[in-house]
Every structure is written in structure tokens, then in C-alpha cells.
Design a protein around this motif. Structure first.
Motif, PDB file in Angstrom:
ATOM      1  N   PRO A   7     -79.616 -51.894 -98.806  1.00 13.62           N
ATOM      2  CA  PRO A   7     -79.889 -52.239 -99.946  1.00 13.62           C
ATOM      3  C   PRO A   7     -79.186 -53.456-100.582  1.00 13.62           C
ATOM      4  CG  PRO A   7     -79.930 -50.244-100.389  1.00 13.62           C
ATOM      5  CD  PRO A   7     -79.460 -50.505 -98.908  1.00 13.62           C
ATOM      6  N   LEU A   8     -78.805 -54.229-100.052  1.00 12.64           N
ATOM      7  CA  LEU A   8     -77.295 -54.889-100.597  1.00 12.64           C
ATOM      8  C   LEU A   8     -77.548 -55.697-101.769  1.00 12.64           C
ATOM      9  CD1 LEU A   8     -74.788 -55.408 -99.335  1.00 12.64           C
ATOM     10  CD2 LEU A   8     -75.635 -57.661 -98.028  1.00 12.64           C
ATOM     11  N   ARG A   9     -78.801 -56.256-101.924  1.00 12.68           N
ATOM     12  CA  ARG A   9     -79.101 -56.708-103.521  1.00 12.68           C
ATOM     13  C   ARG A   9     -78.827 -55.654-104.505  1.00 12.68           C
ATOM     14  NH1 ARG A   9     -84.438 -59.784-104.128  1.00 12.68           N
ATOM     15  NH2 ARG A   9     -85.274 -57.700-104.664  1.00 12.68           N
ATOM     16  N   ARG A  10     -79.464 -54.537-104.484  1.00 13.83           N
ATOM     17  CA  ARG A  10     -79.265 -53.448-105.547  1.00 13.83           C
ATOM     18  C   ARG A  10     -77.716 -53.106-105.481  1.00 13.83           C
ATOM     19  NH1 ARG A  10     -79.092 -48.417-105.220  1.00 13.83           N
ATOM     20  NH2 ARG A  10     -79.971 -48.129-102.929  1.00 13.83           N
ATOM     21  N   LEU A  11     -77.324 -52.896-104.443  1.00 12.66           N
ATOM     22  CA  LEU A  11     -75.944 -52.487-104.537  1.00 12.66           C
ATOM     23  C   LEU A  11     -74.818 -53.366-105.001  1.00 12.66           C
ATOM     24  CD1 LEU A  11     -75.545 -51.000-100.886  1.00 12.66           C
ATOM     25  CD2 LEU A  11     -75.639 -49.702-102.873  1.00 12.66           C
ATOM     26  N   LEU A  12     -74.822 -54.488-104.677  1.00 14.20           N
ATOM     27  CA  LEU A  12     -74.024 -55.477-105.426  1.00 14.20           C
ATOM     28  C   LEU A  12     -74.478 -55.705-106.946  1.00 14.20           C
ATOM     29  CD1 LEU A  12     -74.115 -58.539-102.744  1.00 14.20           C
ATOM     30  CD2 LEU A  12     -72.054 -57.603-103.879  1.00 14.20           C
ATOM     31  N   ALA A  13     -75.723 -55.585-107.371  1.00 12.03           N
ATOM     32  CA  ALA A  13     -75.941 -55.890-108.548  1.00 12.03           C
ATOM     33  C   ALA A  13     -75.423 -54.794-109.639  1.00 12.03           C
ATOM     34  CB  ALA A  13     -77.458 -55.972-109.014  1.00 12.03           C
ATOM     35  N   GLU A  14     -75.242 -53.556-108.786  1.00 12.94           N
ATOM     36  CA  GLU A  14     -74.998 -52.468-109.702  1.00 12.94           C
ATOM     37  C   GLU A  14     -73.293 -52.463-109.707  1.00 12.94           C
ATOM     38  OE1 GLU A  14     -75.830 -49.101-107.262  1.00 12.94           O
ATOM     39  OE2 GLU A  14     -78.186 -48.966-107.905  1.00 12.94           O
ATOM     40  N   ARG A  15     -72.703 -53.021-108.495  1.00 13.18           N
ATOM     41  CA  ARG A  15     -71.159 -53.248-108.530  1.00 13.18           C
ATOM     42  C   ARG A  15     -70.879 -54.513-109.437  1.00 13.18           C
ATOM     43  NH1 ARG A  15     -67.671 -51.960-104.772  1.00 13.18           N
ATOM     44  NH2 ARG A  15     -65.159 -52.132-105.678  1.00 13.18           N
ATOM     45  N   LEU A  16     -71.611 -55.503-109.809  1.00 13.27           N
ATOM     46  CA  LEU A  16     -71.194 -56.689-110.345  1.00 13.27           C
ATOM     47  C   LEU A  16     -71.604 -56.434-111.951  1.00 13.27           C
ATOM     48  CD1 LEU A  16     -71.845 -59.248-107.705  1.00 13.27           C
ATOM     49  CD2 LEU A  16     -69.582 -58.648-108.548  1.00 13.27           C
ATOM     50  N   GLY A  17     -72.152 -55.211-112.304  1.00  6.73           N
ATOM     51  CA  GLY A  17     -72.603 -55.185-113.734  1.00  6.73           C
ATOM     52  C   GLY A  17     -73.902 -55.537-114.179  1.00  6.73           C
ATOM     53  N   GLY A  18     -74.858 -55.457-113.158  1.00  8.62           N
ATOM     54  CA  GLY A  18     -76.150 -55.879-113.371  1.00  8.62           C
ATOM     55  C   GLY A  18     -76.485 -57.445-113.462  1.00  8.62           C
ATOM     56  N   VAL A  19     -75.618 -58.277-113.056  1.00  2.74           N
ATOM     57  CA  VAL A  19     -76.083 -59.916-112.667  1.00  2.74           C
ATOM     58  C   VAL A  19     -76.992 -59.974-111.968  1.00  2.74           C
ATOM     59  CG1 VAL A  19     -73.695 -60.402-113.719  1.00  2.74           C
ATOM     60  CG2 VAL A  19     -74.282 -60.424-111.227  1.00  2.74           C
ATOM     61  N   PRO A  20     -77.872 -60.904-111.788  1.00  2.02           N
ATOM     62  CA  PRO A  20     -78.807 -61.199-110.803  1.00  2.02           C
ATOM     63  C   PRO A  20     -78.045 -61.653-109.443  1.00  2.02           C
ATOM     64  CG  PRO A  20     -78.913 -62.911-112.412  1.00  2.02           C
ATOM     65  CD  PRO A  20     -77.829 -61.821-113.068  1.00  2.02           C
ATOM     66  N   VAL A  21     -78.737 -60.995-108.339  1.00  2.38           N
ATOM     67  CA  VAL A  21     -78.134 -61.133-107.168  1.00  2.38           C
ATOM     68  C   VAL A  21     -79.320 -61.892-106.201  1.00  2.38           C
ATOM     69  CG1 VAL A  21     -77.007 -60.260-105.129  1.00  2.38           C
ATOM     70  CG2 VAL A  21     -76.553 -59.430-107.284  1.00  2.38           C
ATOM     71  N   ALA A  22     -78.864 -62.667-105.228  1.00  2.00           N
ATOM     72  CA  ALA A  22     -79.831 -63.271-104.092  1.00  2.00           C
ATOM     73  C   ALA A  22     -79.173 -62.910-102.973  1.00  2.00           C
ATOM     74  CB  ALA A  22     -79.899 -64.608-104.363  1.00  2.00           C
ATOM     75  N   LEU A  23     -79.921 -62.506-102.091  1.00  2.00           N
ATOM     76  CA  LEU A  23     -79.972 -62.175-100.664  1.00  2.00           C
ATOM     77  C   LEU A  23     -80.279 -63.175 -99.791  1.00  2.00           C
ATOM     78  CD1 LEU A  23     -78.093 -60.143 -98.832  1.00  2.00           C
ATOM     79  CD2 LEU A  23     -80.229 -58.899 -98.514  1.00  2.00           C
ATOM     80  N   GLY A  24     -79.651 -63.886 -98.802  1.00  2.00           N
ATOM     81  CA  GLY A  24     -80.241 -64.775 -97.870  1.00  2.00           C
ATOM     82  C   GLY A  24     -79.832 -64.658 -96.415  1.00  2.00           C
ATOM     83  N   HIS A  25     -80.439 -65.123 -95.540  1.00  2.00           N
ATOM     84  CA  HIS A  25     -80.344 -65.175 -94.197  1.00  2.00           C
ATOM     85  C   HIS A  25     -79.263 -66.154 -93.690  1.00  2.00           C
ATOM     86  CE1 HIS A  25     -81.021 -66.745 -90.086  1.00  2.00           C
ATOM     87  NE2 HIS A  25     -81.357 -65.357 -89.717  1.00  2.00           N
ATOM     88  N   ASP A  26     -78.075 -65.957 -93.207  1.00  2.00           N
ATOM     89  CA  ASP A  26     -76.908 -66.907 -93.080  1.00  2.00           C
ATOM     90  C   ASP A  26     -77.458 -68.270 -92.611  1.00  2.00           C
ATOM     91  OD1 ASP A  26     -77.786 -66.080 -90.280  1.00  2.00           O
ATOM     92  OD2 ASP A  26     -75.571 -65.559 -89.907  1.00  2.00           O
ATOM     93  N   VAL A  27     -78.337 -68.257 -91.610  1.00  2.00           N
ATOM     94  CA  VAL A  27     -78.770 -69.907 -91.091  1.00  2.00           C
ATOM     95  C   VAL A  27     -79.624 -70.647 -92.140  1.00  2.00           C
ATOM     96  CG1 VAL A  27     -79.981 -70.999 -89.327  1.00  2.00           C
ATOM     97  CG2 VAL A  27     -78.482 -69.210 -88.703  1.00  2.00           C
ATOM     98  N   ARG A  28     -80.593 -69.780 -92.902  1.00  2.00           N
ATOM     99  CA  ARG A  28     -81.488 -70.463 -93.880  1.00  2.00           C
ATOM    100  C   ARG A  28     -80.425 -70.887 -94.984  1.00  2.00           C
ATOM    101  NH1 ARG A  28     -85.293 -66.350 -91.934  1.00  2.00           N
ATOM    102  NH2 ARG A  28     -84.946 -65.192 -93.635  1.00  2.00           N
ATOM    103  N   THR A  29     -79.758 -70.082 -95.152  1.00  2.00           N
ATOM    104  CA  THR A  29     -78.657 -70.368 -96.487  1.00  2.00           C
ATOM    105  C   THR A  29     -78.009 -71.504 -96.113  1.00  2.00           C
ATOM    106  OG1 THR A  29     -78.700 -68.036 -97.157  1.00  2.00           O
ATOM    107  CG2 THR A  29     -77.296 -69.351 -97.984  1.00  2.00           C
ATOM    108  N   GLY A  30     -77.442 -71.563 -94.867  1.00  2.00           N
ATOM    109  CA  GLY A  30     -76.519 -72.821 -94.526  1.00  2.00           C
ATOM    110  C   GLY A  30     -77.510 -73.959 -94.464  1.00  2.00           C
ATOM    111  N   GLY A  31     -78.917 -73.929 -94.080  1.00  2.00           N
ATOM    112  CA  GLY A  31     -79.692 -74.846 -93.915  1.00  2.00           C
ATOM    113  C   GLY A  31     -80.081 -75.490 -95.556  1.00  2.00           C
ATOM    114  N   LEU A  32     -80.363 -74.656 -96.247  1.00  2.24           N
ATOM    115  CA  LEU A  32     -80.590 -74.800 -97.741  1.00  2.24           C
ATOM    116  C   LEU A  32     -79.255 -75.863 -98.028  1.00  2.24           C
ATOM    117  CD1 LEU A  32     -82.155 -74.104-100.355  1.00  2.24           C
ATOM    118  CD2 LEU A  32     -80.445 -72.589-100.958  1.00  2.24           C
ATOM    119  N   ALA A  33     -78.202 -75.445 -98.025  1.00  3.12           N
ATOM    120  CA  ALA A  33     -77.063 -76.152 -98.422  1.00  3.12           C
ATOM    121  C   ALA A  33     -77.103 -77.674 -97.763  1.00  3.12           C
ATOM    122  CB  ALA A  33     -75.708 -75.717 -98.277  1.00  3.12           C
ATOM    123  N   GLU A  34     -77.437 -77.646 -96.455  1.00  2.00           N
ATOM    124  CA  GLU A  34     -77.150 -78.917 -95.498  1.00  2.00           C
ATOM    125  C   GLU A  34     -78.517 -79.655 -96.117  1.00  2.00           C
ATOM    126  OE1 GLU A  34     -75.415 -80.695 -93.482  1.00  2.00           O
ATOM    127  OE2 GLU A  34     -74.225 -79.004 -92.601  1.00  2.00           O
ATOM    128  N   GLY A  35     -79.559 -79.220 -96.473  1.00  2.76           N
ATOM    129  CA  GLY A  35     -80.718 -80.098 -97.020  1.00  2.76           C
ATOM    130  C   GLY A  35     -80.658 -80.438 -98.261  1.00  2.76           C
TER     131      GLY A  35
END
Length: 323
Positions: A104-132
Motif C-alpha cells: 500500500p505504497l500511497r498510504r505508507l508514503l502519505a504517512e511518512r510525508l506528514g499527510g501530503v497527497p500522494v499519487a502512485l503511477g505505473h512506470d511506463v504510463r508515467t513516462g508516457g504522461l511526461a512524453e505526451g
């Protein structure tokens, strides 16, 4: 880099791109620009729990670095991970090369970062988002991003977003069967595109043909450029398989731009010239999209993770207006 008054109080997000061997990270500004970058090994040999702990530690260090550099904490975080990703629930479901299941990476990261919103993405789709958005597909309302690496993945871009699909498998063009009854694929099918046109498949075929186990796809491309008939045969076989897969995709998706990345794309025109010809020869009623090399290289995942993080915040919530 020391603290400068000019950098005080800069709104930023944390961007993390987790790979099988290394992690790339950045603090990204409101225009998507990378203000500070860092790298470290993923450390998968220590096991999945240690990898997760390493990601959380790295994110916490980035948060502290942002406070020191810019006088405030990151307002959100984005993280791109390999494997099967449930983006909606923020869960890293499975990654063979990291050995994790249902993290549950989003929850674990949000807890560690003091409750800021966290987005989790698939590496290729995320790279594709940037290319697009900021790379080779900039301005295209519909694009398909296909990185040719160890395997072949894909990202379907529609109106500035990348389609995940109902179960997180959208864009997996590497497992479209292009040679029925062909080579067995670890996915269980025979004749999958990635068995013929990935950088790994070309490397394997060329190493066998030239008798050098260390030879790879880049060596094959060099041999093609010098006219080696064996290399030309292997390369053309990969190009033909790739064109078959891409024409299937463009028949279904009708993209405006086809963005090809990954190791094989580094061959430049040695790949793109015959590939454009092969795609052109196959289309009948379909409209030819522009077929271009990826522009962002290995920063795509980080840039995309930053974009995912900013997307979580209301666009009106940014202090700077993105052009």
C-alpha cells in the motif's frame, strides 16, 4: 547547492521513479521543471521490505532537502513503480523484479510525508504522461508511447491523461500476438511482439548469430549500418514484427503521434527509417500518425511522477501559471 534568498518559499512536489536497479528522484516546480535531482540504488537484493523502507527514507530525505532549499515542505508527491499497479487504490500490486506484492505504497508514503497527497503511477504510463505533455507528444490530443527495452510496454494518451484501463493493463502492446504459434513468452502466450522486437530479443538473436554472447542490440544496429547481411535480416525481422504490432494499435486507437522510446530507439534512423516504411506499407484506410523518437530519455519517469503529483492538487492551486 546552497540556500539562496531567490529560492526561498518555492512551491514544489516530490517526484520518485523506482526502477529495478536504481531510483531517480527530483523536486519539481509548478511548471514541471526539475529543481533538484538525486539518485540511489533500489537495493532489491535486500528483499522487498528493504526496498519499500528505502523508498520511504528517500522520500523523507527529499522532503527535508526541499525545506532546506526552498523554505517550505513539498505540497504533494508522485511515485512511479514497475510491475502491476493499482493506481486508483494506490497499491503496488506486483513486481517480479522487486519481489513485492500488494504494497500500500500511497498510504505508507502519505504517512511518512506528514499527510501530503500522494499519487502512485505505473512506470511506463508515467513516462508516457511526461512524453505526451512535455516531450515528443507535446500538443497531441491522442498518442501512443511504446518503449522498446527488456520487454515492450505502452502508454495510451488521451487528452493529457494516460489510460490505465479497468484493471491496470491498458497499453500492454508487447503481449499482442504478432507471430501466431511463434516463440513462447513468459506471459503464457506464443508469438508476442516483445519476443521479436524488444531490445532484449534483438540482442539475443544477434548474440546467437554472431557468436558473441556479449553482443547486444546496439551492436546489431552498428552492423546493420555497415551492411552486415545477418544483422540486416535480424533487424528487418524485428522492424516487421514491430510494424505489425503498431498497425494493430493504430487501427484500434487512431493516435495522432506514435512515440518510440527505450534502448532500441537509440539506433535513431537505423530504426525509424525502415519502421516508417514498414508501417506505411501496412496501412490501408488508417491515417498515418507521426512516428517520432521519445525526447525525455531516462528523466521521463521522474518528470511524469512530478506531473502526477501536481495533478492531485487543484490546478488553480499553483502559484505559477504553467504555459
Amino acid at each position: 547547492m546552497g540556500t539562496h534568498d531567490t529560492l526561498s518559499s518555492v512551491r514544489h512536489v516530490i517526484a520518485l521513479d523506482v526502477g529495478g536497479t536504481g531510483m531517480k528522484a527530483a523536486l519539481a516546480g509548478a511548471g514541471g521543471e526539475l529543481l533538484h535531482q538525486a539518485r540511489r540504488p533500489t537495493g532489491r537484493e535486500r528483499g522487498p521490505d528493504a526496498v519499500v523502507a528505502g523508498i520511504l527514507d528517500f522520500a523523507a530525505e527529499l522532503r527535508a532537502r526541499g525545506e532546506k532549499l526552498f523554505g517550505e515542505s513539498a505540497v504533494a508527491a508522485g511515485v512511479a513503480v514497475p510491475g502491476i499497479v493499482d493506481e486508483k487504490h494506490g497499491v503496488a500490486a506486483y513486481a517480479a523484479n522487486l519481489g513485492w506484492r500488494d504494497v500500500p505504497l500511497r498510504r505508507l508514503l502519505a504517512e511518512r510525508l506528514g499527510g501530503v497527497p500522494v499519487a502512485l503511477g505505473h512506470d511506463v504510463r508515467t513516462g508516457g504522461l511526461a512524453e505526451g505533455r512535455v516531450g515528443a507528444g507535446q500538443g497531441a490530443d491522442r498518442f501512443l508511447f511504446v518503449p522498446l527495452g527488456t520487454g515492450i510496454a505502452g502508454a495510451i494518451g488521451i487528452d493529457g491523461r494516460v489510460e490505465a484501463g479497468a484493471h491496470g493493463f491498458a497499453g500492454e502492446i508487447g503481449h499482442v500476438v504478432v507471430r501466431p504459434g511463434g516463440s513462447a513468452c513468459p506471459c503464457g502466450q506464443h508469438g508476442c511482439l516483445e519476443r521479436y522486437a524488444s531490445a532484449a530479443a534483438v540482442s539475443e538473436a544477434w548474440a546467437a548469430a554472431c557468436g558473441d554472447p556479449k553482443a547486444d542490440a546496439a551492436d546489431c544496429a552498428k552492423a546493420v549500418a555497415s551492411g552486415d547481411p545477418n544483422a540486416v535480416r535480424i533487424w528487418q525481422g524485428a522492424v516487421d514484427a514491430l510494424a505489425d504490432g503498431l498497425v494493430t494499435a493504430l487501427t484500434l486507437l487512431d493516435p495522432r503521434t506514435l512515440i518510440i522510446g527505450g534502448g532500441l530507439a537509440e539506433a535513431g534512423e537505423v530504426l525509424f527509417a525502415p519502421l516508417r516504411d514498414a508501417v506505411r506499407a501496412r496501412v490501408t484506410f488508417q491515417k498515418l500518425p507521426s512516428l517520432v523518437p521519445a525526447a525525455l530519455g531516462d528523466t521521463a519517469g521522474c518528470l511524469g511522477a512530478g506531473l502526477l503529483a501536481w495533478d492531485l492538487l487543484d490546478h488553480t492551486d499553483r502559484t505559477e501559471v504553467t504555459p
